[in-house]
Design a protein around this motif. Structure first.
Motif, PDB file in Angstrom:
ATOM      1  N   ALA A  72      18.455   9.149  -4.265  1.00 51.56           N
ATOM      2  CA  ALA A  72      16.659   8.779  -4.539  1.00 51.56           C
ATOM      3  C   ALA A  72      17.018   7.721  -3.113  1.00 51.56           C
ATOM      4  CB  ALA A  72      17.278   7.140  -5.728  1.00 51.56           C
ATOM      5  N   VAL A  73      18.030   7.239  -2.266  1.00 47.87           N
ATOM      6  CA  VAL A  73      18.049   7.094  -1.042  1.00 47.87           C
ATOM      7  C   VAL A  73      18.103   7.481  -0.251  1.00 47.87           C
ATOM      8  CG1 VAL A  73      19.467   5.338   0.352  1.00 47.87           C
ATOM      9  CG2 VAL A  73      19.614   4.772  -2.225  1.00 47.87           C
ATOM     10  N   ALA A  74      18.456   8.574   0.093  1.00 46.31           N
ATOM     11  CA  ALA A  74      18.394   9.992   0.673  1.00 46.31           C
ATOM     12  C   ALA A  74      16.323  10.266   0.797  1.00 46.31           C
ATOM     13  CB  ALA A  74      19.175  11.333   0.697  1.00 46.31           C
ATOM     14  N   THR A  75      16.041  10.776  -0.475  1.00 50.34           N
ATOM     15  CA  THR A  75      14.392  10.774  -0.480  1.00 50.34           C
ATOM     16  C   THR A  75      14.109   9.847   0.342  1.00 50.34           C
ATOM     17  OG1 THR A  75      14.543  11.681  -2.162  1.00 50.34           O
ATOM     18  CG2 THR A  75      12.738  11.607  -1.479  1.00 50.34           C
ATOM     19  N   THR A  76      14.307   8.394   0.243  1.00 48.05           N
ATOM     20  CA  THR A  76      13.248   7.416   1.076  1.00 48.05           C
ATOM     21  C   THR A  76      13.686   7.429   2.256  1.00 48.05           C
ATOM     22  OG1 THR A  76      13.926   6.067  -0.927  1.00 48.05           O
ATOM     23  CG2 THR A  76      13.574   4.584   1.041  1.00 48.05           C
ATOM     24  N   MET A  77      14.902   7.865   2.978  1.00 49.52           N
ATOM     25  CA  MET A  77      15.449   7.805   3.987  1.00 49.52           C
ATOM     26  C   MET A  77      14.967   8.913   4.949  1.00 49.52           C
ATOM     27  SD  MET A  77      17.543   5.302   4.829  1.00 49.52           S
ATOM     28  CE  MET A  77      18.482   5.975   6.435  1.00 49.52           C
ATOM     29  N   GLU A  78      14.447  10.118   4.185  1.00 48.79           N
ATOM     30  CA  GLU A  78      13.671  11.076   4.349  1.00 48.79           C
ATOM     31  C   GLU A  78      11.840  11.156   4.704  1.00 48.79           C
ATOM     32  OE1 GLU A  78      14.233  14.436   2.276  1.00 48.79           O
ATOM     33  OE2 GLU A  78      16.577  14.825   2.752  1.00 48.79           O
ATOM     34  N   ILE A  79      11.568  10.012   3.829  1.00 49.53           N
ATOM     35  CA  ILE A  79      10.193   9.887   3.679  1.00 49.53           C
ATOM     36  C   ILE A  79      10.060   9.183   5.120  1.00 49.53           C
ATOM     37  CG2 ILE A  79       7.981   8.409   2.623  1.00 49.53           C
ATOM     38  CD1 ILE A  79       9.459   9.868   0.252  1.00 49.53           C
ATOM     39  N   THR A  80      10.891   7.946   4.747  1.00 54.95           N
ATOM     40  CA  THR A  80      11.016   7.466   6.671  1.00 54.95           C
ATOM     41  C   THR A  80      10.721   7.866   7.822  1.00 54.95           C
ATOM     42  OG1 THR A  80      11.651   5.602   5.058  1.00 54.95           O
ATOM     43  CG2 THR A  80      12.059   4.976   6.634  1.00 54.95           C
ATOM     44  N   GLN A  81      11.803   9.037   7.873  1.00 55.01           N
ATOM     45  CA  GLN A  81      12.372   9.375   8.620  1.00 55.01           C
ATOM     46  C   GLN A  81      10.718   9.916   9.598  1.00 55.01           C
ATOM     47  OE1 GLN A  81      14.225  13.126   8.753  1.00 55.01           O
ATOM     48  NE2 GLN A  81      14.900  12.941  10.902  1.00 55.01           N
ATOM     49  N   GLY A  82      10.031  10.728   8.627  1.00 55.74           N
ATOM     50  CA  GLY A  82       8.617  10.781   8.781  1.00 55.74           C
ATOM     51  C   GLY A  82       7.708  10.357   9.234  1.00 55.74           C
ATOM     52  N   ASP A  83       8.020   9.118   8.958  1.00 54.29           N
ATOM     53  CA  ASP A  83       6.685   8.032   8.733  1.00 54.29           C
ATOM     54  C   ASP A  83       7.276   7.152  10.321  1.00 54.29           C
ATOM     55  OD1 ASP A  83       6.028   8.449   6.778  1.00 54.29           O
ATOM     56  OD2 ASP A  83       6.664   6.629   5.605  1.00 54.29           O
ATOM     57  N   ILE A  84       7.981   7.214  10.964  1.00 51.37           N
ATOM     58  CA  ILE A  84       8.890   6.753  12.366  1.00 51.37           C
ATOM     59  C   ILE A  84       7.994   7.469  13.223  1.00 51.37           C
ATOM     60  CG2 ILE A  84      10.500   6.773  13.789  1.00 51.37           C
ATOM     61  CD1 ILE A  84      12.055   5.038  11.185  1.00 51.37           C
ATOM     62  N   LYS A  85       8.289   8.776  12.737  1.00 47.08           N
ATOM     63  CA  LYS A  85       7.600   9.815  13.847  1.00 47.08           C
ATOM     64  C   LYS A  85       6.554   9.594  14.150  1.00 47.08           C
ATOM     65  CE  LYS A  85      11.268  13.387  13.348  1.00 47.08           C
ATOM     66  NZ  LYS A  85      11.668  14.905  12.759  1.00 47.08           N
ATOM     67  N   THR A  86       5.602   9.797  12.651  1.00 47.37           N
ATOM     68  CA  THR A  86       3.626   9.301  12.864  1.00 47.37           C
ATOM     69  C   THR A  86       4.032   8.589  13.801  1.00 47.37           C
ATOM     70  OG1 THR A  86       3.381  10.452  10.680  1.00 47.37           O
ATOM     71  CG2 THR A  86       2.117   8.952  11.200  1.00 47.37           C
ATOM     72  N   LYS A  87       4.329   6.980  13.535  1.00 50.45           N
ATOM     73  CA  LYS A  87       4.281   5.624  13.704  1.00 50.45           C
ATOM     74  C   LYS A  87       4.487   5.724  15.880  1.00 50.45           C
ATOM     75  CE  LYS A  87       2.986   2.877  10.242  1.00 50.45           C
ATOM     76  NZ  LYS A  87       1.675   2.103  10.506  1.00 50.45           N
TER      77      LYS A  87
END
Length: 620
Positions: A143-158
C-alpha cells in the motif's frame, strides 16, 4: 358492545396469520445438496457440453444424481445427500479441469408458486449450515509502495510543468524518493516545489555522485495513515464483494494490525468465494511509450487475450482506486465493454494527462496479485511464492481529452465484462490480500445443531402448551393458538427480512416463546382477579386486557431496548440473538394481545356468558 372487534380488525388478524403461514412455509422445504459448476474466469462459459462431461464422469464413477440443469451463469447438479455430494465433487473436477470451478452448494427446493410470491426460507448461519472461514493478510508494505509509485509520477509531472530539468527520479527505499539534477539552481527550485506541493514528505537537499539531489522521505504519520486506509478500504471492498456474492449475514472484520477475518455462511467450498474475494481486479492506466523513449522509462507487457506485447510508460496515470462506478454494456458493434466513472481527483488527473496526449494510445493493465505453493519446502512446510501479474486488456487511441467518464473495450466476453464491472464497482483493493488460512465448516455440525435446537424449541413449546391448558383451560388453548401463530409470524418475518438464523438465534426463539406466554399469564391473571372482585365475565375480559396492557408494554419495551443495544454493540452470534429477540418481542405482543383477544371475542363476545373457563376462580 364489549369484547367485539370491528370487521377491519378481524380481517387484519386473519391477513397477518395467513401471510405468516405462507411466508413461513418455505422453511419446510430443505435445500438439496448440489454441485455448482462455473467458469474459473468470466470469459469461460458453461453449456450443455460441459454438463455432458460432468454427467459422464458421474456415470462412470457410479454416482447417482438428481436434476442437472444449465443456468444462465452456472450448472447445478443435485444429489440425495451430503455424502454423495462430497463423493461426486472430485470426479467432476477431474473431468472438467482447471478451467472450471466445481463448488459445493445448496440448491433451493421452494415450490415455484411460493417463490413467485417472494417467499424464501430463512438463511442459516455458519454454526447451523456450515460455510467457509478465511483469514486474510493485507500487504501493508505494498500500500505504501503504491503511494510512492504514484508520487514518483506526480513529481515528474510537476517538474516538467515548472520547466525544471531533472536527471533521475528514483525510489531509493520503501519510503524515500530521490530526484537528481545537474544544475544547483534547478535543485533549489525543486526543493522549494517539493516543500510546497508534497507536504506528506520531508524534503532535504544533498549532493551525491556529482549530482545535486532532493530527497523526499515519507513521514511516519502519513505512512501509518496509508496503512490504516488500506485496511479500512479493503474491509469496505470485501463487504461489497460479499454482498455481490449474495451471502447473508457474513462476518467481515479486522483482526490485529494487518489481517481480516471473513466468514461466509452457506458457502461450502472455498474456490468460488476465493475467486471473487481474492481477486484485486485493480487497474492501471498508462500511456503507450513513444518510439524514442529511453529504455529506463518504459515497461513491456503481454496482452491478456492475444499473443502480442506492447510497451507502456512506467508512470501510472491513475489506478482502479479512482473508479467510482462501473457498468457492463455493449458498443455499437455489439461487443462487450465496461463504462467507467472516476471520482473527482481521478477525473482531474486523467484530464490533465490526456489533454496533451490526443491521438496517442492509452493502455489499461489488469493487475493480479497471485500466490502459489513452491515445490520446495522448508522443514516439511510448503513455501508460498507471491508475485504480481500485469497484462493489457485494452490499448485504445485517445480521440479527445478524457474526464470522469470513459469506456474499456477489448474484453473477451460478456461474462468477463460483467465480472470486471462487478469487482470495480465493489471497490478496488487499496493493497493486495493473501489467504493465510482457509477452513470449511462442515454441515454435519450444523445438522446436529439444528436438530438439538429444534428439539429444545419443541420441548419448550409442548411443556408451555400443557401448562397453559391445565392451568387456564379454554383460555390456555387460546394462548397456545397465539403461541403457534407467533412462531409462524416470527419465522415469516425473518424469512422476508433475509435475516440469518444462528444457534443463539434459536435461543432467542425459545426465549420469545416464554415471553409470549408471560404476556398471556398477565392478562389471564388480571381477568381472574376481576372475576374474584365480582365483575361479570364480559367486563372481566375487557378489564383484564385493558389493565394488563400497560404492564406488558413496559416489560417488552425495556427488553426491546436491551436487544437493540446488543445488536448495536455486539458482533456475530450476539447480533443473531438480538435480531431474533427483537423480532420475537414485536410479534409476541401482537399475538399475545391482538390475536388472543380476537379468538376470545369469537368464543365469548357479543352474548350472555354465565362463567369463563379460565380455571381457579369460582364464578356466579
Amino acid at each position: 358492545m364489549l369484547n367485539k372487534y370491528p370487521l377491519w380488525k378481524n380481517l387484519l388478524v386473519v391477513i397477518v396469520l395467513m401471510m405468516g403461514f405462507i411466508y413461513a412455509l418455505p422453511n419446510l422445504y430443505p435445500d438439496d445438496y448440489a454441485l455448482q459448476i462455473s467458469g474459473s474466469r468470466g470469459s469461460i462459459e458453461v453449456d450443455e457440453s460441459v454438463l455432458k462431461k460432468a454427467k459422464d464422469a458421474l456415470d462412470e464413477a457410479g454416482i447417482a444424481y438428481g436434476e442437472a440443469k444449465v443456468g444462465e451463469k452456472n450448472i447445478i447438479i443435485r444429489f440425495a445427500d451430503n455424502d454423495t455430494q462430497l463423493d461426486a465433487q472430485p470426479h467432476v473436477k477431474s473431468a472438467l479441469g482447471n478451467d472450471y470451478v466445481v463448488a459445493l452448494n445448496l440448491a433451493p427446493t421452494t415450490p415455484a408458486w411460493l417463490s413467485n410470491l417472494g417467499a424464501a426460507p430463512m438463511k442459516l448461519g455458519l454454526d447451523l449450515r456450515g460455510g467457509v472461514h478465511f483469514l486474510m493478510e493485507v500487504d501493508l508494505a505494498k500500500a505504501v509502495a503504491t503511494t510512492m509509485e504514484i508520487t514518483q509520477g506526480d513529481i515528474k509531472t510537476k517538474l516538467r510543468e515548472e520547466g525544471l530539468r531533472y536527471k533521475s527520479v528514483d525510489i531509493l527505499t520503501p519510503r524515500q524518493i530521490s530526484v537528481g539534477f545537474r544544475d544547483e539552481d534547478d535543485r533549489d527550485s525543486a526543493l522549494s516545489l517539493a516543500r510546497r506541493e508534497f507536504d506528506d514528505f520531508l524534503a532535504e537537499s544533498a549532493e551525491e555522485s556529482g549530482l545535486f539531489m532532493v530527497k523526499l522521505t515519507l513521514l511516519e504519520s502519513r505512512a501509518k495513515e496509508i496503512e490504516d486506509y488500506a485496511i479500512s478500504q479493503n474491509l469496505s471492498t470485501l463487504r461489497n464483494r460479499v454482498n455481490e456474492l449474495g451471502v447473508a449475514e457474513p462476518l467481515v472484520q479486522r483482526q490485529g494490525r494487518g489481517r481480516i477475518v471473513v466468514e461466509l455462511p452457506g458457502v461450502q467450498d472455498t474456490a468460488e468465494a476465493k475467486r471473487i474475494l481474492g481477486s484485486t481486479a485493480n487497474l492501471e492506466f498508462r500511456l503507450e511509450a513513444r518510439p524514442d523513449a529511453s529504455a529506463g522509462s518504459i515497461e513491456k507487457f503481454e496482452f491478456r487475450s492475444e499473443p502480442r506485447t506492447a510497451s507502456l510508460e512506467r508512470d501510472i496515470i491513475i489506478t482502479g482506486g479512482s473508479v467510482a462506478n462501473a457498468q457492463q454494456s455493449f458498443d455499437e458493434n455489439g461487443r462487450p465493454e465496461v463504462n467507467i466513472k472516476l471520482d473527482s481527483l481521478g477525473g482531474n488527473k486523467m484530464f490533465h494527462v490526456t489533454k496533451d496526449a490526443v491521438q496517442r494510445n492509452m493502455g489499461v493493465l489488469f493487475v493480479e496479485y497471485k500466490e502459489e505453493v513452491d515445490a520446495k519446502s522448508t522443514n516439511g512446510q510448503p513455501k508460498k511464492r507471491r508475485y504480481v501479474e500485469k497484462k493489457i486488456i485494452s490499448l485504445a487511441t485517445i480521440q479527445s481529452p478524457l474526464g470522469n467518464s470513459f469506456r474499456i473495450t477489448g474484453l473477451d466476453s460478456v461474462f468477463e465484462a460483467k465480472e470486471l464491472a462487478l469487482l470495480l464497482r465493489s471497490g478496488a483493493l487499496a493493497a493486495p490480500i493473501y489467504f493465510v488460512e482457509e477452513r470449511t465448516v462442515g454441515p454435519s455440525l450444523g445438522l446436529e445443531n439444528i436438530k438439538d435446537g429444534a428439539t429444545s424449541v419443541a420441548i419448550g413449546f409442548v411443556l408451555v402448551m400443557l401448562f397453559m391448558i391445565v392451568y387456564y383451560r379454554v383460555f390456555g388453548i387460546v394462548a397456545n393458538i397465539a403461541l403457534a401463530a407467533n412462531v409462524f409470524i416470527l419465522i415469516a418475518v425473518m424469512s422476508l427480512m433475509s435475516a440469518t438464523l444462528t444457534l443463539p438465534g434459536i435461543a432467542g426463539i425459545v426465549l420469545t416463546v416464554g415471553m409470549a406466554v408471560d404476556a398471556n399469564v398477565l392478562i389471564y391473571e388480571r381477568i381472574r382477579e376481576e372475576l374474584r372482585n365480582g365483575l361479570p365475565p364480559q367486563s372481566a375480559i375487557h378489564a383484564g386486557y385493558d389493565r394488563a396492557f400497560v404492564s406488558i408494554f413496559d416489560a417488552n419495551v425495556t427488553t426491546l431496548i436491551a436487544a437493540l443495544i446488543l445488536f448495536a454493540i455486539g458482533t456475530g452470534p450476539v447480533k443473531g440473538f438480538a435480531v431474533t429477540l427483537s423480532i420475537g418481542i414485536l410479534t409476541s405482543m401482537f399475538t399475545a394481545i391482538t390475536v388472543t383477544r380476537a379468538v376470545v371475542n369469537m368464543i365469548y363476545g357479543g352474548r350472555n356468558v354465565g362463567s369463563l373457563s379460565i380455571g381457579g376462580v369460582k364464578q356466579g
